[in-house]
Design a protein around this motif. Structure first.
Motif, PDB file in Angstrom:
ATOM      1  N   ASP A 166       9.544  -2.891  -0.976  1.00 20.85           N
ATOM      2  CA  ASP A 166      10.108  -3.711   0.086  1.00 20.85           C
ATOM      3  C   ASP A 166       9.083  -4.003   1.162  1.00 20.85           C
ATOM      4  OD1 ASP A 166      12.500  -3.673  -1.240  1.00 20.85           O
ATOM      5  OD2 ASP A 166      13.355  -2.030  -0.044  1.00 20.85           O
ATOM      6  N   ALA A 167       8.094  -3.123   1.315  1.00 21.73           N
ATOM      7  CA  ALA A 167       7.061  -3.319   2.336  1.00 21.73           C
ATOM      8  C   ALA A 167       5.895  -4.136   1.824  1.00 21.73           C
ATOM      9  CB  ALA A 167       6.545  -1.954   2.829  1.00 21.73           C
ATOM     10  N   ALA A 168       5.933  -4.576   0.574  1.00 22.06           N
ATOM     11  CA  ALA A 168       4.844  -5.363   0.020  1.00 22.06           C
ATOM     12  C   ALA A 168       4.824  -6.743   0.650  1.00 22.06           C
ATOM     13  CB  ALA A 168       5.010  -5.480  -1.499  1.00 22.06           C
ATOM     14  N   PRO A 169       3.663  -7.452   0.598  1.00 31.14           N
ATOM     15  CA  PRO A 169       3.560  -8.740   1.263  1.00 31.14           C
ATOM     16  C   PRO A 169       4.566  -9.738   0.732  1.00 31.14           C
ATOM     17  CG  PRO A 169       1.642  -8.301  -0.134  1.00 31.14           C
ATOM     18  CD  PRO A 169       2.424  -7.053  -0.065  1.00 31.14           C
ATOM     19  N   SER A 170       5.213 -10.461   1.670  1.00 29.75           N
ATOM     20  CA  SER A 170       6.193 -11.448   1.257  1.00 29.75           C
ATOM     21  C   SER A 170       5.541 -12.765   0.892  1.00 29.75           C
ATOM     22  CB  SER A 170       7.210 -11.653   2.391  1.00 29.75           C
ATOM     23  OG  SER A 170       6.565 -12.069   3.576  1.00 29.75           O
ATOM     24  N   SER A 409      -7.093  11.954  12.131  1.00 28.88           N
ATOM     25  CA  SER A 409      -5.935  11.315  12.748  1.00 28.88           C
ATOM     26  C   SER A 409      -5.125  10.641  11.645  1.00 28.88           C
ATOM     27  CB  SER A 409      -6.386  10.274  13.784  1.00 28.88           C
ATOM     28  OG  SER A 409      -5.261   9.653  14.371  1.00 28.88           O
ATOM     29  N   ASN A 410      -3.988  11.225  11.324  1.00 28.67           N
ATOM     30  CA  ASN A 410      -3.119  10.665  10.291  1.00 28.67           C
ATOM     31  C   ASN A 410      -1.952   9.943  10.962  1.00 28.67           C
ATOM     32  OD1 ASN A 410      -1.734  10.099   7.894  1.00 28.67           O
ATOM     33  ND2 ASN A 410      -0.661  12.049   7.953  1.00 28.67           N
ATOM     34  N   ILE A 411      -1.981   8.615  10.925  1.00 27.04           N
ATOM     35  CA  ILE A 411      -0.910   7.819  11.520  1.00 27.04           C
ATOM     36  C   ILE A 411       0.375   7.990  10.721  1.00 27.04           C
ATOM     37  CG2 ILE A 411      -0.239   5.483  12.207  1.00 27.04           C
ATOM     38  CD1 ILE A 411      -2.670   6.621  13.720  1.00 27.04           C
ATOM     39  N   GLY A 412       0.237   8.319   9.426  1.00 28.59           N
ATOM     40  CA  GLY A 412       1.399   8.429   8.555  1.00 28.59           C
ATOM     41  C   GLY A 412       1.822   7.067   8.038  1.00 28.59           C
ATOM     42  N   ARG A 413       3.039   6.996   7.562  1.00 32.28           N
ATOM     43  CA  ARG A 413       3.550   5.713   7.077  1.00 32.28           C
ATOM     44  C   ARG A 413       3.766   4.788   8.270  1.00 32.28           C
ATOM     45  NH1 ARG A 413       8.865   3.965   6.019  1.00 32.28           N
ATOM     46  NH2 ARG A 413       9.650   6.083   6.359  1.00 32.28           N
ATOM     47  N   VAL A 414       3.147   3.612   8.237  1.00 35.25           N
ATOM     48  CA  VAL A 414       3.318   2.654   9.324  1.00 35.25           C
ATOM     49  C   VAL A 414       4.806   2.320   9.415  1.00 35.25           C
ATOM     50  CG1 VAL A 414       2.803   0.312  10.124  1.00 35.25           C
ATOM     51  CG2 VAL A 414       0.997   1.720   9.095  1.00 35.25           C
ATOM     52  N   PRO A 415       5.447   2.595  10.561  1.00 36.84           N
ATOM     53  CA  PRO A 415       6.907   2.514  10.609  1.00 36.84           C
ATOM     54  C   PRO A 415       7.469   1.106  10.749  1.00 36.84           C
ATOM     55  CG  PRO A 415       6.058   3.212  12.730  1.00 36.84           C
ATOM     56  CD  PRO A 415       4.878   3.118  11.811  1.00 36.84           C
ATOM     57  N   TYR A 416       6.604   0.117  10.947  1.00 35.71           N
ATOM     58  CA  TYR A 416       7.066  -1.253  11.136  1.00 35.71           C
ATOM     59  C   TYR A 416       6.701  -2.100   9.919  1.00 35.71           C
ATOM     60  CZ  TYR A 416       6.218   0.771  15.763  1.00 35.71           C
ATOM     61  OH  TYR A 416       6.148   1.625  16.840  1.00 35.71           O
ATOM     62  N   SER A 417       7.517  -3.114   9.650  1.00 37.11           N
ATOM     63  CA  SER A 417       7.213  -3.999   8.518  1.00 37.11           C
ATOM     64  C   SER A 417       6.071  -4.948   8.831  1.00 37.11           C
ATOM     65  CB  SER A 417       8.458  -4.810   8.137  1.00 37.11           C
ATOM     66  OG  SER A 417       8.872  -5.634   9.219  1.00 37.11           O
ATOM     67  N   LEU A 418       5.825  -5.237  10.113  1.00 40.30           N
ATOM     68  CA  LEU A 418       4.774  -6.176  10.534  1.00 40.30           C
ATOM     69  C   LEU A 418       4.887  -7.479   9.747  1.00 40.30           C
ATOM     70  CD1 LEU A 418       1.727  -3.739  10.941  1.00 40.30           C
ATOM     71  CD2 LEU A 418       3.264  -4.599  12.707  1.00 40.30           C
ATOM     72  N   ASP A 419       6.090  -8.034   9.756  1.00 45.86           N
ATOM     73  CA  ASP A 419       6.391  -9.268   9.039  1.00 45.86           C
ATOM     74  C   ASP A 419       6.164 -10.450   9.976  1.00 45.86           C
ATOM     75  OD1 ASP A 419       7.508 -11.402   7.641  1.00 45.86           O
ATOM     76  OD2 ASP A 419       9.059 -10.164   6.732  1.00 45.86           O
ATOM     77  N   GLY A 421       6.480 -13.620   9.245  1.00 42.83           N
ATOM     78  CA  GLY A 421       7.159 -14.824   8.781  1.00 42.83           C
ATOM     79  C   GLY A 421       6.339 -15.639   7.815  1.00 42.83           C
ATOM     80  N   ASP A 422       5.940 -16.856   8.210  1.00 46.75           N
ATOM     81  CA  ASP A 422       5.214 -17.740   7.307  1.00 46.75           C
ATOM     82  C   ASP A 422       3.828 -17.211   6.951  1.00 46.75           C
ATOM     83  OD1 ASP A 422       3.847 -18.213   9.696  1.00 46.75           O
ATOM     84  OD2 ASP A 422       4.868 -20.107  10.066  1.00 46.75           O
ATOM     85  N   ALA A 423       3.284 -16.266   7.727  1.00 44.97           N
ATOM     86  CA  ALA A 423       1.985 -15.665   7.405  1.00 44.97           C
ATOM     87  C   ALA A 423       2.130 -14.430   6.523  1.00 44.97           C
ATOM     88  CB  ALA A 423       1.233 -15.307   8.678  1.00 44.97           C
ATOM     89  N   GLY A 424       3.369 -14.015   6.254  1.00 51.89           N
ATOM     90  CA  GLY A 424       3.603 -12.898   5.350  1.00 51.89           C
ATOM     91  C   GLY A 424       3.681 -11.554   6.047  1.00 51.89           C
ATOM     92  N   ARG A 425       3.883 -10.550   5.234  1.00 51.59           N
ATOM     93  CA  ARG A 425       4.056  -9.179   5.693  1.00 51.59           C
ATOM     94  C   ARG A 425       2.781  -8.377   5.429  1.00 51.59           C
ATOM     95  NH1 ARG A 425       9.460  -5.995   3.930  1.00 51.59           N
ATOM     96  NH2 ARG A 425      10.311  -7.858   4.958  1.00 51.59           N
ATOM     97  N   ALA A 426       2.433  -7.513   6.361  1.00 52.13           N
ATOM     98  CA  ALA A 426       1.198  -6.729   6.231  1.00 52.13           C
ATOM     99  C   ALA A 426       1.206  -5.910   4.946  1.00 52.13           C
ATOM    100  CB  ALA A 426       1.033  -5.806   7.441  1.00 52.13           C
ATOM    101  N   HIS A 427       0.112  -5.962   4.193  1.00 55.46           N
ATOM    102  CA  HIS A 427      -0.014  -5.162   2.979  1.00 55.46           C
ATOM    103  C   HIS A 427      -1.101  -4.106   3.090  1.00 55.46           C
ATOM    104  CE1 HIS A 427      -3.635  -7.471   1.742  1.00 55.46           C
ATOM    105  NE2 HIS A 427      -2.995  -8.511   2.252  1.00 55.46           N
ATOM    106  N   THR A 444      -9.535   8.680   9.708  1.00 60.57           N
ATOM    107  CA  THR A 444      -8.250   8.146  10.150  1.00 60.57           C
ATOM    108  C   THR A 444      -7.518   7.566   8.943  1.00 60.57           C
ATOM    109  OG1 THR A 444      -9.333   7.527  12.218  1.00 60.57           O
ATOM    110  CG2 THR A 444      -7.111   6.722  11.872  1.00 60.57           C
ATOM    111  N   THR A 445      -6.240   7.901   8.803  1.00 60.58           N
ATOM    112  CA  THR A 445      -5.476   7.477   7.637  1.00 60.58           C
ATOM    113  C   THR A 445      -4.130   6.890   8.066  1.00 60.58           C
ATOM    114  OG1 THR A 445      -4.490   9.675   7.385  1.00 60.58           O
ATOM    115  CG2 THR A 445      -6.522   9.243   6.166  1.00 60.58           C
ATOM    116  N   ALA A 446      -3.625   5.980   7.250  1.00 58.95           N
ATOM    117  CA  ALA A 446      -2.290   5.402   7.423  1.00 58.95           C
ATOM    118  C   ALA A 446      -1.846   4.913   6.059  1.00 58.95           C
ATOM    119  CB  ALA A 446      -2.307   4.259   8.431  1.00 58.95           C
ATOM    120  N   SER A 447      -0.547   4.812   5.852  1.00 62.47           N
ATOM    121  CA  SER A 447      -0.055   4.299   4.571  1.00 62.47           C
ATOM    122  C   SER A 447       0.838   3.092   4.804  1.00 62.47           C
ATOM    123  CB  SER A 447       0.704   5.386   3.797  1.00 62.47           C
ATOM    124  OG  SER A 447       1.851   5.817   4.497  1.00 62.47           O
ATOM    125  N   THR A 448       0.635   2.093   3.965  1.00 64.28           N
ATOM    126  CA  THR A 448       1.393   0.853   4.012  1.00 64.28           C
ATOM    127  C   THR A 448       1.615   0.380   2.581  1.00 64.28           C
ATOM    128  OG1 THR A 448       0.302   0.233   6.081  1.00 64.28           O
ATOM    129  CG2 THR A 448       1.467  -1.511   4.925  1.00 64.28           C
TER     130      THR A 448
END
Length: 491
Positions: A166-170, A409-419, A421-427, A444-448
């Motif tokens: 669901d978090a993959a780029p739209s 520094s582990n940000i963890g799972r990025v909690p926002y979709s960062l969608d 719209g017409d430019a798509g969702r962050a992948h 530094t790590t994060a998961s998306t």
């Protein structure tokens, strides 16, 4: 009360001066120790499948700044004998925050270099900038000294119907954006004023205003609570004394130019057994410790205890998230004997993971000021701020041998979709933290979208791009090893 606790109040009219807020402890210490050679910047890069419309993105980001008014600030001027630095809150930005640099060769590489070497000014509000860069193939080329492009992913993508999918780029078209051309949003932050999670919250608000999609944060995962809370950090079992100088990252082949270098990579999120007593953060901690221990052995360093600084962020991620430098720092200890082995079987890795998990849980539960009680005392407004600055810099130099080995520094799972719209969702979303000596290296790590995004950042006075690539390989090797914690498993 810190600056994070102060509500942002601005001037109501031309006759009323802007509201001023005292620097909190973290900001003041960082302000005392600024260096032009290695600016204290936090870099965030967000990869989108399309390109946002410039006018709409500028309007959305400016409105997001207004909705989080604590970010609209600049350092107030004052006499040398003043007792505090102060932030001056502004109603509007002083400068153009969002820019779309023209396409050029190596644009992505040059944007990364700017993020590490050019800090936004503290004298203009806000102390951040957002650049939108075309992410074409030609811009990824670069020399050996340049930050490296992420390696191509070879692992399978997330399964349909999962949260990762669901978090993959739209990548949906429509609107005035350009879904056909990928882009990268580069957010550069002056760390004296703000940290990465706070600015990501502002970017999520801008995404919601731009794309019209809900960017509310996902619920955080449930974590086991430590049953025994230590009274102080030295009470955490199994680690070395806080008085023992920790190991340093061994010198590699430093580069002649000052500043920071960086390498980013995309890896699978490490698997862990169901019901395991450790978290992905513990796996990252162990992989970081073993990476540096291996590197130091290769360079002939004698074994010494490690201390790895770990930021802990207790803030909410919704619209009421306090904006500023809101993390507190704890240090995870490892004894020299724990990391001397050259062969790490599943049982050894499992034992180290369980000990690390016990320590991280206890340290997260520990109640302490952001930088410890010593920093809080040092920043008490008793002497003029210029005198406290000289004392702070002197103490920092004197305490350098006791500075932690590195920072994870582990940000963890990025909690926002960062969608957008017409430019798509962050992948993909990468963060990086400053890497000044004496540490000289940060992870530094994060998961998306079900992937782990890792940034290694180093001081060029300590390491080179080739050294960074080798450390990346070691990190990947030991992170994979943390997936196998039972006898009979094959790493």
């Amino acid at each position: 009360m810190t600056a994070l606790d102060h509500p942002a109040r601005h001037a109501d009219g031309p006759e009323r001066p802007p509201e001023r807020v005292p620097f909190p402890v973290v900001d003041e210490v960082a302000r005392h120790c600024l260096q032009e050679e290695e600016p204290e910047t936090v870099h965030i890069e967000v990869h989108l499948p399309g390109t946002p419309d410039p006018a709409r993105l500028k309007a959305a980001f400016t409105e997001a700044l207004r909705r989080h008014p604590r970010i609209l600030m600049r350092e107030a001027r004052g006499p040398w004998y003043r007792r505090r630095y102060e932030w001056e809150l502004t109603a509007e930005p002083d400068v153009e925050v969002v820019t779309f640099p023209p396409p050029e060769r190596d644009a992505l590489k040059k944007a990364r270099t700017r993020s590490l070497s050019e800090a936004p000014s503290l004298s203009a509000s806000p102390p951040i900038r957002l650049e939108v860069i075309a992410a074409d193939a030609s811009s990824a080329a670069g020399g050996d000294a340049a930050p490296e492009e992420p390696e191509a992913s070879t692992a399978p993508g997330p399964e349909a119907g999962t949260p990762e999918a669901d978090a993959a780029p739209s990548g949906n078209g429509g609107g005035n954006g350009s879904p056909q051309s990928a882009s990268v949003l580069f957010l550069t932050i002056n760390h004296t004023a703000l940290d990465g999670p706070a600015c990501l919250r502002v970017l999520a608000t801008a995404a919601e205003l731009y794309g019209g999609q809900d960017n509310s944060p996902a619920a955080p995962p449930l974590r086991p609570v430590s049953s025994a809370v230590p009274e102080k950090a030295d009470d955490v079992g199994g680690g070395p004394s806080g008085w023992a100088p920790p190991a340093r990252v061994s010198r590699g082949k430093p580069e002649p130019s000052p500043g920071n270098g960086m390498l980013v990579a995309e890896l699978p999120v490490p698997r862990r057994p169901k019901g395991a007593p450790f978290t992905v953060n513990d796996q990252l901690m162990v992989a970081t410790a073993l990476m540096i221990a291996h590197w130091n052995r290769e360079h002939g360093a004698r074994p010494k205890p490690f201390r790895i600084t770990m930021p802990v962020d207790d803030r909410t991620r919704d619209m009421d998230m306090p904006i500023g430098n809101g993390t507190r720092l704890v240090e995870v200890p490892f004894s020299a004997a724990e990391l001397t082995s050259e062969e790490w079987g599943p049982a050894d890795i499992g034992a180290l993971l369980r000990r690390t998990a016990d320590r991280t849980r206890a340290l997260k539960a520990l109640s302490r000021p952001q930088l410890g009680r010593g920093a809080a005392l040092l920043t008490s407004p008793v002497l003029p701020v210029t005198l406290r600055a000289a004392v702070t810099r002197g103490l920092r130099r004197a305490a350098a041998p006791w500075t932690s080995t590195t920072l994870l520094s582990n940000i963890g799972r990025v909690p926002y979709s960062l969608d957008f719209g017409d430019a798509g969702r962050a992948h993909a979303v990468w963060f990086s933290a400053p890497a000044r000596l004496p540490r000289g290296l940060t992870v530094t790590t994060a998961s998306t979208a079900g992937r782990l995004h890792v940034a290694l950042r180093w001081s060029k006075s300590l390491l080179s791009s080739g050294d960074g690539a080798h450390l990346r390989d070691l990190f990947e090797h030991y992170l994979h090893a943390t997936e196998h914690t039972e006898e009979g498993e094959t790493p």
